[in-house]
Design a protein around this motif. Structure first.
Motif, short mmCIF file in Angstrom:
data_model
loop_
_atom_site.label_atom_id
_atom_site.label_comp_id
_atom_site.label_asym_id
_atom_site.label_seq_id
_atom_site.Cartn_x
_atom_site.Cartn_y
_atom_site.Cartn_z
N TRP A 82 44.52 45.49 35.83
CA TRP A 82 43.45 45.54 34.84
C TRP A 82 43.53 44.31 33.94
CZ3 TRP A 82 48.03 48.01 34.50
CH2 TRP A 82 48.75 47.94 33.30
N GLY A 83 42.47 44.08 33.20
CA GLY A 83 42.40 42.95 32.28
C GLY A 83 41.17 42.10 32.55
N THR A 84 41.19 40.88 32.02
CA THR A 84 40.08 39.95 32.18
C THR A 84 40.60 38.53 32.30
OG1 THR A 84 39.85 39.81 29.77
CG2 THR A 84 38.39 41.33 30.90
N PHE A 85 39.79 37.66 32.90
CA PHE A 85 40.02 36.22 32.78
C PHE A 85 38.68 35.52 32.64
CE2 PHE A 85 39.87 36.80 37.43
CZ PHE A 85 39.11 35.72 37.88
N ARG A 86 38.74 34.34 32.04
CA ARG A 86 37.53 33.57 31.75
C ARG A 86 37.72 32.12 32.16
NH1 ARG A 86 35.29 34.01 25.86
NH2 ARG A 86 34.26 35.82 26.76
N ILE A 87 36.69 31.55 32.78
CA ILE A 87 36.67 30.13 33.12
C ILE A 87 35.58 29.48 32.30
CG2 ILE A 87 36.29 28.44 34.94
CD1 ILE A 87 37.30 30.58 36.90
N SER A 88 35.94 28.44 31.55
CA SER A 88 34.99 27.72 30.68
C SER A 88 34.93 26.26 31.12
CB SER A 88 35.44 27.79 29.22
OG SER A 88 35.57 29.12 28.79
N HIS A 89 33.73 25.69 31.09
CA HIS A 89 33.53 24.30 31.50
C HIS A 89 32.59 23.64 30.48
CE1 HIS A 89 32.38 21.33 34.99
NE2 HIS A 89 32.89 20.72 33.93
N PHE A 90 33.12 22.67 29.73
CA PHE A 90 32.32 21.91 28.77
C PHE A 90 31.84 20.64 29.44
CE2 PHE A 90 31.69 18.84 25.36
CZ PHE A 90 30.85 19.56 24.50
N GLN A 91 30.52 20.44 29.43
CA GLN A 91 29.91 19.30 30.13
C GLN A 91 28.61 18.93 29.45
OE1 GLN A 91 29.34 19.64 34.45
NE2 GLN A 91 27.17 19.22 34.14
N ASP A 92 28.42 17.64 29.20
CA ASP A 92 27.17 17.13 28.63
C ASP A 92 26.73 17.89 27.39
OD1 ASP A 92 26.98 15.18 30.62
OD2 ASP A 92 25.84 16.49 31.96
N GLY A 93 27.69 18.22 26.53
CA GLY A 93 27.38 18.90 25.28
C GLY A 93 27.13 20.39 25.42
N GLU A 94 27.28 20.96 26.61
CA GLU A 94 27.06 22.37 26.84
C GLU A 94 28.37 23.05 27.25
OE1 GLU A 94 24.29 24.08 26.44
OE2 GLU A 94 22.95 22.41 26.02
N LEU A 95 28.57 24.28 26.76
CA LEU A 95 29.72 25.07 27.16
C LEU A 95 29.24 26.21 28.05
CD1 LEU A 95 32.74 25.76 26.98
CD2 LEU A 95 32.19 27.19 24.99
N TYR A 96 29.67 26.18 29.31
CA TYR A 96 29.38 27.25 30.26
C TYR A 96 30.65 28.08 30.45
CZ TYR A 96 25.40 24.27 31.48
OH TYR A 96 24.26 23.50 31.44
N TRP A 97 30.51 29.40 30.46
CA TRP A 97 31.68 30.23 30.71
C TRP A 97 31.29 31.47 31.50
CZ3 TRP A 97 31.07 35.13 28.79
CH2 TRP A 97 30.20 35.29 27.70
N GLY A 98 32.24 31.95 32.25
CA GLY A 98 32.07 33.19 33.00
C GLY A 98 33.30 34.05 32.83
N GLU A 99 33.09 35.36 32.67
CA GLU A 99 34.20 36.28 32.44
C GLU A 99 34.30 37.27 33.60
OE1 GLU A 99 35.46 37.37 28.47
OE2 GLU A 99 34.85 39.41 28.96
N PHE A 100 35.54 37.49 34.04
CA PHE A 100 35.82 38.31 35.21
C PHE A 100 36.65 39.53 34.85
CE2 PHE A 100 35.03 34.04 36.52
CZ PHE A 100 34.48 34.08 37.78
N LYS A 101 36.34 40.66 35.47
CA LYS A 101 37.15 41.87 35.34
C LYS A 101 38.21 41.84 36.45
CE LYS A 101 36.96 46.92 35.29
NZ LYS A 101 36.07 48.11 35.41
N VAL A 102 39.48 41.88 36.05
CA VAL A 102 40.59 41.75 36.99
C VAL A 102 40.64 42.94 37.94
CG1 VAL A 102 43.12 41.76 37.17
CG2 VAL A 102 41.98 40.33 35.45
N ASP A 103 40.76 42.66 39.25
CA ASP A 103 41.00 43.73 40.21
C ASP A 103 42.34 43.59 40.92
OD1 ASP A 103 40.51 41.72 42.11
OD2 ASP A 103 38.52 42.49 42.64
N CYS A 104 43.06 42.48 40.67
CA CYS A 104 44.39 42.33 41.25
C CYS A 104 45.17 41.26 40.49
CB CYS A 104 44.31 41.95 42.73
SG CYS A 104 45.94 41.87 43.54
N LEU A 105 46.40 41.59 40.09
CA LEU A 105 47.37 40.61 39.60
C LEU A 105 48.64 40.80 40.42
CD1 LEU A 105 48.79 38.59 37.65
CD2 LEU A 105 49.36 40.58 36.22
#
Length: 202
Positions: A82-105
């Motif tokens: 259980w838990g979460t992880f997030r990937i963030s990418h800052f590019q050309d003045g914009e911050l894009y991010w996506g958040e994931f619900k963990v299904d395996c660690l």
């Protein structure tokens, strides 16, 4: 330096075609809280932290944040994660991010893999239209007692292709250049004592 068109492509190439979310959330902030299972005599692993990974475009920034946990009974496959992880990418003045619900660690010594399904993104993220909803993605981590921590990103499969397999992620090839992680490998925990083998890299 990449021109404008290549910069737009770089975001998508970052994770080789990463996942599309179920819903768009308000901009950014803390990771979702996912409930832990009931306590008991189990073996426990955890991985927490936030770091910037080495990325070949100097004026862009990619970060991976994680708060993941798993319990084991026997063997190397977790009984529950259980838990979460997030990937963030800052590019050309914009911050894009996506958040994931963990299904395996999974963890082993200084290494860990985390997989999860995307549940929300920043508004207007390209992943919204490129990929299937709730596509799975994997991240790998190397968190040594000494030396450089590293991260690896799986990317996601394209529309119509089979999903990434649960618990799978590539080698952790990209160096951590800022921030760090705390990895607790599997240790016997009867009710509440902290597991052994606590590794932190900053």
């Amino acid at each position: 330096m990449l021109d404008k068109a290549l910069r737009a492509t770089a975001l998508l190439a970052l994770v080789a075609a990463v996942a599309a979310p179920v819903a768009v959330a308000a901009p950014a902030p803390a990771l979702l809280t996912v409930a832990a299972p009931a306590s008991g005599a189990v073996t426990v692993s955890s991985l927490k932290g936030d770091a910037r990974m080495d990325y070949p475009v100097a004026d862009q920034e990619v970060r991976v944040s994680v708060d993941a946990h798993s319990t084991y009974t026997v063997g190397s496959i977790p009984q529950h994660s259980w838990g979460t992880f997030r990937i963030s990418h800052f590019q050309d003045g914009e911050l894009y991010w996506g958040e994931f619900k963990v299904d395996c660690l999974t963890t082993g010594g200084p290494t860990a893999t985390v997989t999860g399904r995307l549940v929300r993104t920043s508004p207007g993220h390209p992943w919204l239209t490129m990929l299937e909803p709730r596509t799975r993605m994997g991240v790998s981590f190397l968190v040594p007692e000494r030396g450089e921590a590293r991260i690896g990103l799986s990317g996601a499969t394209k529309k119509g292709e089979p999903s990434l397999t649960k618990c799978m992620a590539p080698a952790a090839a990209a160096k951590v250049v800022d921030g760090g992680y705390t990895l607790r490998d599997r240790g016997r925990q009867d009710v509440s004592p902290a597991p052994r083998a606590d590794r932190s890299v900053r």
